[in-house]
Motif scaffolding. Sequence first.
Motif, PDB file in Angstrom:
ATOM      1  N   THR A   3      -2.609  -9.126   3.216  1.00  0.00           N
ATOM      2  CA  THR A   3      -2.203  -8.759   4.566  1.00  0.00           C
ATOM      3  C   THR A   3      -1.552  -7.390   4.495  1.00  0.00           C
ATOM      4  N   ILE A   4      -2.111  -6.438   5.232  1.00  0.00           N
ATOM      5  CA  ILE A   4      -1.554  -5.095   5.327  1.00  0.00           C
ATOM      6  C   ILE A   4      -0.846  -4.971   6.668  1.00  0.00           C
ATOM      7  N   HIS A   5       0.434  -4.693   6.628  1.00  0.00           N
ATOM      8  CA  HIS A   5       1.226  -4.550   7.846  1.00  0.00           C
ATOM      9  C   HIS A   5       1.289  -3.064   8.220  1.00  0.00           C
ATOM     10  N   GLY A   6       0.879  -2.754   9.435  1.00  0.00           N
ATOM     11  CA  GLY A   6       0.888  -1.373   9.904  1.00  0.00           C
ATOM     12  C   GLY A   6      -0.172  -1.187  10.971  1.00  0.00           C
ATOM     13  N   VAL A   7      -0.504   0.043  11.252  1.00  0.00           N
ATOM     14  CA  VAL A   7      -1.587   0.350  12.189  1.00  0.00           C
ATOM     15  C   VAL A   7      -2.605   1.227  11.472  1.00  0.00           C
ATOM     16  N   PRO A   8      -3.908   0.931  11.623  1.00  0.00           N
ATOM     17  CA  PRO A   8      -4.940   1.638  10.860  1.00  0.00           C
ATOM     18  C   PRO A   8      -4.960   3.147  11.064  1.00  0.00           C
ATOM     19  N   ILE A   9      -4.450   3.609  12.205  1.00  0.00           N
ATOM     20  CA  ILE A   9      -4.471   5.033  12.518  1.00  0.00           C
ATOM     21  C   ILE A   9      -3.478   5.818  11.662  1.00  0.00           C
ATOM     22  N   SER A  10      -2.566   5.116  11.019  1.00  0.00           N
ATOM     23  CA  SER A  10      -1.584   5.764  10.158  1.00  0.00           C
ATOM     24  C   SER A  10      -2.244   6.346   8.915  1.00  0.00           C
ATOM     25  N   VAL A  11      -1.865   7.565   8.561  1.00  0.00           N
ATOM     26  CA  VAL A  11      -2.351   8.205   7.340  1.00  0.00           C
ATOM     27  C   VAL A  11      -2.134   7.296   6.135  1.00  0.00           C
ATOM     28  N   HIS A  12      -0.967   6.697   6.039  1.00  0.00           N
ATOM     29  CA  HIS A  12      -0.584   5.921   4.862  1.00  0.00           C
ATOM     30  C   HIS A  12      -1.223   4.540   4.855  1.00  0.00           C
ATOM     31  N   VAL A  13      -1.321   3.922   6.015  1.00  0.00           N
ATOM     32  CA  VAL A  13      -2.012   2.631   6.099  1.00  0.00           C
ATOM     33  C   VAL A  13      -3.482   2.812   5.757  1.00  0.00           C
ATOM     34  N   ARG A  14      -4.086   3.884   6.279  1.00  0.00           N
ATOM     35  CA  ARG A  14      -5.504   4.139   6.011  1.00  0.00           C
ATOM     36  C   ARG A  14      -5.775   4.239   4.508  1.00  0.00           C
ATOM     37  N   LYS A  15      -4.870   4.840   3.762  1.00  0.00           N
ATOM     38  CA  LYS A  15      -5.023   4.911   2.301  1.00  0.00           C
ATOM     39  C   LYS A  15      -5.264   3.533   1.709  1.00  0.00           C
ATOM     40  N   THR A  16      -4.462   2.575   2.117  1.00  0.00           N
ATOM     41  CA  THR A  16      -4.574   1.231   1.547  1.00  0.00           C
ATOM     42  C   THR A  16      -5.841   0.530   2.012  1.00  0.00           C
ATOM     43  N   LEU A  17      -6.220   0.741   3.261  1.00  0.00           N
ATOM     44  CA  LEU A  17      -7.420   0.080   3.793  1.00  0.00           C
ATOM     45  C   LEU A  17      -8.686   0.625   3.147  1.00  0.00           C
ATOM     46  N   LEU A  22     -13.094   0.126  -0.684  1.00  0.00           N
ATOM     47  CA  LEU A  22     -13.790   0.636  -1.861  1.00  0.00           C
ATOM     48  C   LEU A  22     -13.915  -0.440  -2.930  1.00  0.00           C
ATOM     49  N   LYS A  23     -12.864  -1.213  -3.129  1.00  0.00           N
ATOM     50  CA  LYS A  23     -12.837  -2.213  -4.184  1.00  0.00           C
ATOM     51  C   LYS A  23     -13.389  -3.570  -3.765  1.00  0.00           C
ATOM     52  N   GLY A  24     -13.698  -3.719  -2.493  1.00  0.00           N
ATOM     53  CA  GLY A  24     -14.207  -4.999  -2.028  1.00  0.00           C
ATOM     54  C   GLY A  24     -13.148  -6.083  -2.004  1.00  0.00           C
ATOM     55  N   ILE A  25     -11.901  -5.700  -1.747  1.00  0.00           N
ATOM     56  CA  ILE A  25     -10.785  -6.655  -1.668  1.00  0.00           C
ATOM     57  C   ILE A  25     -10.607  -7.070  -0.206  1.00  0.00           C
ATOM     58  N   ALA A  26     -10.655  -8.364   0.044  1.00  0.00           N
ATOM     59  CA  ALA A  26     -10.510  -8.858   1.417  1.00  0.00           C
ATOM     60  C   ALA A  26      -9.091  -8.633   1.913  1.00  0.00           C
ATOM     61  N   TYR A  27      -8.993  -8.249   3.171  1.00  0.00           N
ATOM     62  CA  TYR A  27      -7.681  -7.999   3.762  1.00  0.00           C
ATOM     63  C   TYR A  27      -7.722  -8.256   5.259  1.00  0.00           C
ATOM     64  N   LYS A  28      -6.564  -8.409   5.828  1.00  0.00           N
ATOM     65  CA  LYS A  28      -6.413  -8.419   7.275  1.00  0.00           C
ATOM     66  C   LYS A  28      -5.244  -7.508   7.619  1.00  0.00           C
ATOM     67  N   VAL A  29      -5.273  -6.954   8.816  1.00  0.00           N
ATOM     68  CA  VAL A  29      -4.223  -6.047   9.263  1.00  0.00           C
ATOM     69  C   VAL A  29      -3.329  -6.761  10.262  1.00  0.00           C
ATOM     70  N   GLU A  30      -2.043  -6.729   9.994  1.00  0.00           N
ATOM     71  CA  GLU A  30      -1.036  -7.250  10.921  1.00  0.00           C
ATOM     72  C   GLU A  30      -0.371  -6.044  11.569  1.00  0.00           C
ATOM     73  N   PRO A  31      -0.643  -5.777  12.863  1.00  0.00           N
ATOM     74  CA  PRO A  31      -0.131  -4.558  13.496  1.00  0.00           C
ATOM     75  C   PRO A  31       1.392  -4.481  13.500  1.00  0.00           C
ATOM     76  N   VAL A  32       1.899  -3.348  13.041  1.00  0.00           N
ATOM     77  CA  VAL A  32       3.331  -3.054  13.092  1.00  0.00           C
ATOM     78  C   VAL A  32       3.487  -1.598  13.503  1.00  0.00           C
ATOM     79  N   LEU A 203     -12.864   4.076   9.327  1.00  0.00           N
ATOM     80  CA  LEU A 203     -12.765   4.836  10.573  1.00  0.00           C
ATOM     81  C   LEU A 203     -13.449   4.102  11.723  1.00  0.00           C
ATOM     82  N   SER A 204     -14.481   3.329  11.417  1.00  0.00           N
ATOM     83  CA  SER A 204     -15.119   2.512  12.448  1.00  0.00           C
ATOM     84  C   SER A 204     -14.167   1.420  12.917  1.00  0.00           C
ATOM     85  N   ASP A 205     -13.453   0.807  11.967  1.00  0.00           N
ATOM     86  CA  ASP A 205     -12.508  -0.249  12.326  1.00  0.00           C
ATOM     87  C   ASP A 205     -11.365   0.277  13.192  1.00  0.00           C
ATOM     88  N   GLU A 206     -10.960   1.523  12.962  1.00  0.00           N
ATOM     89  CA  GLU A 206      -9.816   2.049  13.709  1.00  0.00           C
ATOM     90  C   GLU A 206     -10.220   2.742  15.002  1.00  0.00           C
TER      91      GLU A 206
END
Length: 220
Positions: A3-17, A22-32, A203-206
Motif C-alpha cells: 500500500t502506497i500512501h500519497g497521490v500519484p501526481i506527486s514527484v516522490h510518490v510517482r518514483k515508488t509507483l 517496473l518490478k511487477g510488484i502489486a500495489y494499491k494507492v491510498e490517497p493522502v 502516467l496513464s493511471d494518474e
Amino acid sequence: MLTIHGVPISVHVRKTLITARLKGIAYKVEPVIPFNPPPGWTTLSPSGLIPAMQDGGFTLAESTAICFYMERKKALPAIFPTDTGECSRVLFFDGYAGHVFRSVVHGLFFQKVISPAMLKGTTDQTVIDNILATAQPQAFQFLESKISGQFLVGDTLTLADIAIVSNLVNYQYLGFGIDKLRYPELAKYARGIVGLEPFQLALSDEKPFAEQMGLDRNFL
C-alpha cells in the motif's frame, strides 16, 4: 500487496509507483494529501510528507527508502547497479533530483496549482519568473552536460532516471516545455524515458488526477 500512501501526481510518490511497475510488484494507492492528512499520519510518515508504504505489518516512509525496499524485495530488473561507482552515481542523481524538486518544481507547482487551487490563495508571478530565470537554467544546464545516452547511468533504467524524469514530468505538467534548442540532450532524454512502459503505465493511471487539477498533458 504493498500500500502506497500519497497521490500519484506527486514527484516522490510517482518514483515508488514506477519502481513497483517496473518490478511487477502489486500495489494499491491510498490517497493522502499532505495539507490535509488522515488521523495518525505521522505514525506512518514522521516527516508528514508523502509517500509512506505498508507491506503487511512493515511500514516505511521516504521515497528512496521505499524504492530500495522494493529493490531488495524483488531484485530484477534492478534500479541500483551492482557496480559500486555506478550505484553511487545513481544515488547522486537521486539526490540531485531532490535539489531540482526543491529549487525548481516545488516552487512552480505551489504557485501555479497548490496556492490558487488548493489553498485558495494567489499566484506570485515574480516567484515563478525568478525560478525560471535562475534555478531552472542552472539545473537544466547541469543535466544537459551529464547526458550521453538513453540513460543517466549505465544502459538500463535506474532510480536516477526515475527520480530526475519524475520531476521533469511535473515541470511540463505546468505548461513549461524543455527548450529543445537550449537543452537538446535533456529534451531528447526526457522524451525517451517518459516513453518507456513503466512511465507510460504510471502516467496513464494518474491521468484523472492530472485532468482534475487542470494540468497540461500535451507533452505526452
